[in-house]
Design an enzyme around this catalytic site. Structure first.
Site, PDB file in Angstrom:
ATOM      1  N   GLU A   1       4.879  10.857   3.175  1.00 48.92           N
ATOM      2  CA  GLU A   1       3.827   9.882   2.871  1.00 48.92           C
ATOM      3  C   GLU A   1       3.592   8.932   4.033  1.00 48.92           C
ATOM      4  O   GLU A   1       2.486   8.450   4.239  1.00 48.92           O
ATOM      5  CB  GLU A   1       4.167   9.108   1.599  1.00 48.92           C
ATOM      6  CG  GLU A   1       2.969   8.550   0.893  1.00 48.92           C
ATOM      7  CD  GLU A   1       1.930   9.602   0.532  1.00 48.92           C
ATOM      8  OE1 GLU A   1       0.724   9.236   0.505  1.00 48.92           O
ATOM      9  OE2 GLU A   1       2.268  10.774   0.269  1.00 48.92           O
TER      10      GLU A   1
ATOM     11  N   HIS B   1       0.836  -1.198   0.000  1.00 47.02           N
ATOM     12  CA  HIS B   1       0.000   0.000   0.000  1.00 47.02           C
ATOM     13  C   HIS B   1       0.877   1.256   0.000  1.00 47.02           C
ATOM     14  O   HIS B   1       0.580   2.235  -0.697  1.00 47.02           O
ATOM     15  CB  HIS B   1      -0.924  -0.036   1.222  1.00 47.02           C
ATOM     16  CG  HIS B   1      -1.756   1.183   1.380  1.00 47.02           C
ATOM     17  ND1 HIS B   1      -1.588   2.049   2.439  1.00 47.02           N
ATOM     18  CD2 HIS B   1      -2.747   1.696   0.615  1.00 47.02           C
ATOM     19  CE1 HIS B   1      -2.451   3.046   2.309  1.00 47.02           C
ATOM     20  NE2 HIS B   1      -3.156   2.864   1.222  1.00 47.02           N
TER      21      HIS B   1
ATOM     22  N   GLU C   1      -4.326   7.868   7.428  1.00 50.58           N
ATOM     23  CA  GLU C   1      -5.281   6.983   6.745  1.00 50.58           C
ATOM     24  C   GLU C   1      -5.619   5.771   7.618  1.00 50.58           C
ATOM     25  O   GLU C   1      -6.777   5.365   7.713  1.00 50.58           O
ATOM     26  CB  GLU C   1      -4.697   6.535   5.402  1.00 50.58           C
ATOM     27  CG  GLU C   1      -5.652   5.776   4.526  1.00 50.58           C
ATOM     28  CD  GLU C   1      -5.054   5.418   3.178  1.00 50.58           C
ATOM     29  OE1 GLU C   1      -5.755   4.706   2.425  1.00 50.58           O
ATOM     30  OE2 GLU C   1      -3.917   5.815   2.851  1.00 50.58           O
TER      31      GLU C   1
ATOM     32  N   GLU D   1       2.209   1.777  -3.426  1.00 49.57           N
ATOM     33  CA  GLU D   1       1.120   2.314  -4.259  1.00 49.57           C
ATOM     34  C   GLU D   1       1.078   3.834  -4.146  1.00 49.57           C
ATOM     35  O   GLU D   1       1.028   4.546  -5.155  1.00 49.57           O
ATOM     36  CB  GLU D   1      -0.218   1.723  -3.830  1.00 49.57           C
ATOM     37  CG  GLU D   1      -1.419   2.372  -4.484  1.00 49.57           C
ATOM     38  CD  GLU D   1      -2.661   2.326  -3.622  1.00 49.57           C
ATOM     39  OE1 GLU D   1      -3.329   3.378  -3.511  1.00 49.57           O
ATOM     40  OE2 GLU D   1      -2.967   1.259  -3.065  1.00 49.57           O
ATOM     41  N   HIS D   2       1.133   4.352  -2.938  1.00 53.50           N
ATOM     42  CA  HIS D   2       1.118   5.803  -2.722  1.00 53.50           C
ATOM     43  C   HIS D   2       2.340   6.472  -3.353  1.00 53.50           C
ATOM     44  O   HIS D   2       2.227   7.533  -3.970  1.00 53.50           O
ATOM     45  CB  HIS D   2       1.103   6.119  -1.221  1.00 53.50           C
ATOM     46  CG  HIS D   2      -0.246   6.065  -0.598  1.00 53.50           C
ATOM     47  ND1 HIS D   2      -0.767   7.132   0.095  1.00 53.50           N
ATOM     48  CD2 HIS D   2      -1.189   5.084  -0.556  1.00 53.50           C
ATOM     49  CE1 HIS D   2      -1.978   6.810   0.549  1.00 53.50           C
ATOM     50  NE2 HIS D   2      -2.248   5.575   0.178  1.00 53.50           N
TER      51      HIS D   2
END
Length: 166
Positions: free
Chosen positions: A123, A50, A130, A53-54
């Site tokens: 990030e 994940h 998140e 992905e970011h």
């Protein structure tokens, strides 16, 4: 009843390309499905797929993060991605006439992404937020608790997002 007009082509390197023609629309959607999801992570790596992905949206050798967003916005397109237990998908939706640019942007992100240390640190904080938002969403939390109960500490029992420690 409509019939699907699709074709599957397998390249010599094993990559499969699936195309479908819908004659009454002038838009296109393309996606790249990468056969890596959270189920392939160790406990110490939980959430890394994940995270990657970011990071693919944070810039390449040819484009900054702003350039990627600006180029897609300029054609009225959408670009996004998602990670599942089985795979990660990066996709673009735009007008058919913007196929080449859309393909170039996706390929650039996948093959030329930069993993700048400052962007990694920023990030990390975005993903921690998140995770916290996700934990505050009862239906999402229930799904994670069910998977944990079902699979235990197996990779299938862990969250896709990872945990703050990882």
């Amino acid at each position: 009843m409509s019939t699907l007009n699709y074709q599957i082509t397998e390249l010599n390197n094993g990559i499969r390309i699936v195309t479908e023609t819908v004659t009454h629309v002038q838009s296109m959607a393309m996606g790249v499905w990468v056969g890596v999801g959270s189920r392939y992570e160790t406990e110490a790596e939980n959430g890394i797929t994940h995270f990657i992905e970011h990071m693919l949206f944070k810039g390449t050798k040819r484009r900054s993060a702003q350039d990627i967003a600006r180029e897609i916005d300029a054609i009225g397109g959408q670009i996004n991605a998602f990670t599942s237990k089985e795979y990660t998908c990066y996709y673009v939706k735009a007008l058919s006439e913007d196929f080449a640019l859309s393909a170039d942007i996706l390929a650039d992100m996948i093959f030329n992404s930069q993993f700048d240390e400052q962007e990694l640190a920023k990030e990390r904080e975005v993903i921690i937020e998140e995770i916290k938002m996700y934990e505050d969403t009862p239906d999402e939390l229930a799904n994670d608790l069910f998977a944990l109960d079902m699979w235990g500490n197996n990779s299938l029992g862990r969250t896709i997002l990872g945990v703050e420690e990882t």
